[in-house]
Every structure is written in structure tokens, then in C-alpha cells.
Scaffold this motif. Structure first.
Motif, mmCIF file in Angstrom:
data_model
loop_
_atom_site.group_PDB
_atom_site.id
_atom_site.type_symbol
_atom_site.label_atom_id
_atom_site.label_comp_id
_atom_site.label_asym_id
_atom_site.label_seq_id
_atom_site.Cartn_x
_atom_site.Cartn_y
_atom_site.Cartn_z
ATOM 1 N N PRO A 134 36.447 27.562 55.291
ATOM 2 C CA PRO A 134 35.695 29.121 55.345
ATOM 3 C C PRO A 134 36.837 30.053 55.079
ATOM 4 O O PRO A 134 36.590 31.156 54.728
ATOM 5 N N GLU A 135 38.085 29.632 55.772
ATOM 6 C CA GLU A 135 39.191 30.516 55.655
ATOM 7 C C GLU A 135 39.581 30.615 53.943
ATOM 8 O O GLU A 135 39.768 31.679 53.576
ATOM 9 N N GLU A 136 39.626 29.640 53.226
ATOM 10 C CA GLU A 136 39.782 29.593 51.693
ATOM 11 C C GLU A 136 38.803 30.372 50.989
ATOM 12 O O GLU A 136 39.149 31.153 50.142
ATOM 13 N N ARG A 137 37.696 30.190 51.467
ATOM 14 C CA ARG A 137 36.401 30.990 50.892
ATOM 15 C C ARG A 137 36.607 32.604 51.029
ATOM 16 O O ARG A 137 36.207 33.308 50.220
ATOM 17 N N GLN A 138 37.088 32.859 52.466
ATOM 18 C CA GLN A 138 37.377 34.302 52.668
ATOM 19 C C GLN A 138 38.457 34.912 51.841
ATOM 20 O O GLN A 138 38.397 35.988 51.224
ATOM 21 N N VAL A 139 39.596 33.929 51.582
ATOM 22 C CA VAL A 139 40.756 34.480 50.756
ATOM 23 C C VAL A 139 40.306 34.804 49.329
ATOM 24 O O VAL A 139 40.487 35.887 48.513
ATOM 25 N N LEU A 140 39.511 34.081 48.936
ATOM 26 C CA LEU A 140 38.647 34.192 47.513
ATOM 27 C C LEU A 140 37.939 35.277 47.433
ATOM 28 O O LEU A 140 38.077 35.960 46.287
ATOM 29 N N ALA A 141 37.240 35.554 48.440
ATOM 30 C CA ALA A 141 36.222 36.678 48.437
ATOM 31 C C ALA A 141 37.112 37.783 48.296
ATOM 32 O O ALA A 141 36.814 38.866 47.588
ATOM 33 N N ARG A 142 38.195 38.052 49.078
ATOM 34 C CA ARG A 142 39.287 39.270 48.873
ATOM 35 C C ARG A 142 39.801 39.224 47.650
ATOM 36 O O ARG A 142 39.963 40.401 47.006
ATOM 37 N N ALA A 143 40.261 38.099 47.116
ATOM 38 C CA ALA A 143 40.982 37.965 45.675
ATOM 39 C C ALA A 143 40.101 38.533 44.729
ATOM 40 O O ALA A 143 40.511 38.907 43.704
ATOM 41 N N THR A 144 38.605 38.215 44.882
ATOM 42 C CA THR A 144 37.682 38.586 43.790
ATOM 43 C C THR A 144 37.952 40.142 43.531
ATOM 44 O O THR A 144 38.198 40.677 42.420
ATOM 45 N N THR A 145 37.848 40.835 44.586
ATOM 46 C CA THR A 145 38.144 42.468 44.566
ATOM 47 C C THR A 145 39.416 42.671 43.693
ATOM 48 O O THR A 145 39.497 43.556 42.835
ATOM 49 N N ILE A 146 40.377 41.938 44.216
ATOM 50 C CA ILE A 146 41.693 42.290 43.742
ATOM 51 C C ILE A 146 41.765 41.986 42.017
ATOM 52 O O ILE A 146 42.257 42.775 41.200
ATOM 53 N N MET A 147 41.576 40.819 41.720
ATOM 54 C CA MET A 147 41.407 40.483 40.456
ATOM 55 C C MET A 147 40.491 41.138 39.476
ATOM 56 O O MET A 147 40.962 41.485 38.335
ATOM 57 N N ARG A 148 39.397 41.839 40.079
ATOM 58 C CA ARG A 148 38.650 42.740 39.316
ATOM 59 C C ARG A 148 39.478 43.970 38.956
ATOM 60 O O ARG A 148 39.278 44.550 37.927
ATOM 61 N N LYS A 149 40.137 44.546 39.987
ATOM 62 C CA LYS A 149 40.903 45.796 39.844
ATOM 63 C C LYS A 149 41.720 45.587 38.944
ATOM 64 O O LYS A 149 41.977 46.419 37.822
ATOM 65 N N VAL A 150 42.542 43.989 38.785
ATOM 66 C CA VAL A 150 43.878 44.009 37.667
ATOM 67 C C VAL A 150 42.929 44.121 36.384
ATOM 68 O O VAL A 150 43.440 44.619 35.604
ATOM 69 N N ALA A 151 41.932 43.216 36.311
ATOM 70 C CA ALA A 151 41.314 43.102 35.075
ATOM 71 C C ALA A 151 40.847 44.523 34.500
ATOM 72 O O ALA A 151 40.696 44.631 33.446
ATOM 73 N N ASP A 152 40.356 45.446 35.296
ATOM 74 C CA ASP A 152 39.777 46.714 34.935
ATOM 75 C C ASP A 152 40.826 47.757 34.597
ATOM 76 O O ASP A 152 40.488 48.560 33.940
ATOM 77 N N ARG A 153 42.057 47.531 35.021
ATOM 78 C CA ARG A 153 43.097 48.527 34.496
ATOM 79 C C ARG A 153 43.128 48.591 32.978
ATOM 80 O O ARG A 153 42.670 48.031 32.197
#
Length: 153
Positions: A134-153
């Protein structure tokens, strides 16, 4: 009195970012390769699927619009569209006003190919997530937002 200067290198923040960037790039590409392998038609190229996916998400396009969207030349896009049209995944619709202009759109078969590929890719990720804590899934859920931010720049 000791006049000796410590010559050990100071930590370089750029090298820390460089190493992190390299690791992120390699992990992202490896995951992308694994996801691309999950497709409904094994013989379809990534470029061909990208055209079908673009039409699914953004609707019908002219050849020039598709070429611009996929960042390829018009002749290259014409070859890709012709190949996909030949196997029945998309169709060219003549413009009623300007007969020289055509709109490219998906056929029902093309739509089913996209839907099945997306289903397979989502299933691959769902299976991978199920194996994580569950902790790893939470980290990936937060990382998804950050990765989208990087991809959208």
C-alpha cells in the motif's frame, strides 16, 4: 598553523540531479517499453498505434493536422495512414466543400483495436500495482502527478 586547504571536491548538486534524471529516464523508458508490448495487434508499430490513439482522443484530423500532432512529415504520415486504411482501421472522408481536402477518422475496427490495447495496458499496470505494498502504491500515486507535471512542461 595549518595552511593546507582541503582539496576534497564539494558535493555537486548538478551531479545529484544528473544521476536522478538518468535513473528516472531509464525507469520511464523501461516501463514504456513494457506497456507498448501490451497491444491488441503485435504487428502494429508504435507510430501506427499513436495515430489511432490520437484520433480516438482528439477526433478526426486532416493529414496535415495528424502529421503536426505526431511531429512527422506529411509524406510519412500519408504512408502510415495508407497502411492503416488498407487494413481497415481508418478511413478518409472527402471534404464536401473542398474535394482536395480529406479528413482521417477511425473505423469501428480501429476503435476496437485502441480499446483492446488500452484494456491490455491498463490490466498490465493493475497487475503490477496489485503486487506492491500500500505504501508503494501511495508513492506511485503521488509520483503520477509529478510525472504529469514534468511531461506537460
Amino acid at each position: 598553523m595549518n595552511d593546507r586547504v582541503d582539496e576534497s571536491p564539494l558535493p555537486d548538486q548538478n551531479s545529484d540531479h544528473s544521476a536522478a534524471a538518468s535513473e528516472l529516464r531509464m525507469a520511464t523508458f523501461r516501463l514504456a517499453r513494457r506497456l507498448r508490448a501490451q497491444r491488441a495487434i503485435d504487428t502494429m508499430s508504435d507510430g501506427q498505434f499513436a495515430v489511432l490513439a490520437a484520433l480516438t482522443v482528439h477526433g478526426a484530423h486532416t493529414l496535415g493536422q495528424l502529421a503536426d500532432r505526431e511531429r512527422v512529415t506529411a509524406p510519412s504520415m500519408n504512408r502510415t495512414v495508407s497502411q492503416l486504411e488498407e487494413v481497415g482501421y481508418l478511413t478518409r472522408i472527402p471534404d464536401e466543400v473542398d474535394r482536395r481536402r480529406v479528413t482521417i477518422d477511425l473505423t469501428d475496427l480501429g476503435r476496437r483495436i485502441v480499446d483492446e490495447t488500452v484494456r491490455r495496458r491498463d490490466a498490465f499496470v493493475e497487475e503490477a500495482l496489485a503486487e506492491l505494498s500500500p505504501e508503494e502504491r501511495q508513492v506511485l500515486a503521488r509520483a503520477t502527478t509529478i510525472m504529469r507535471k514534468v511531461a506537460d512542461r
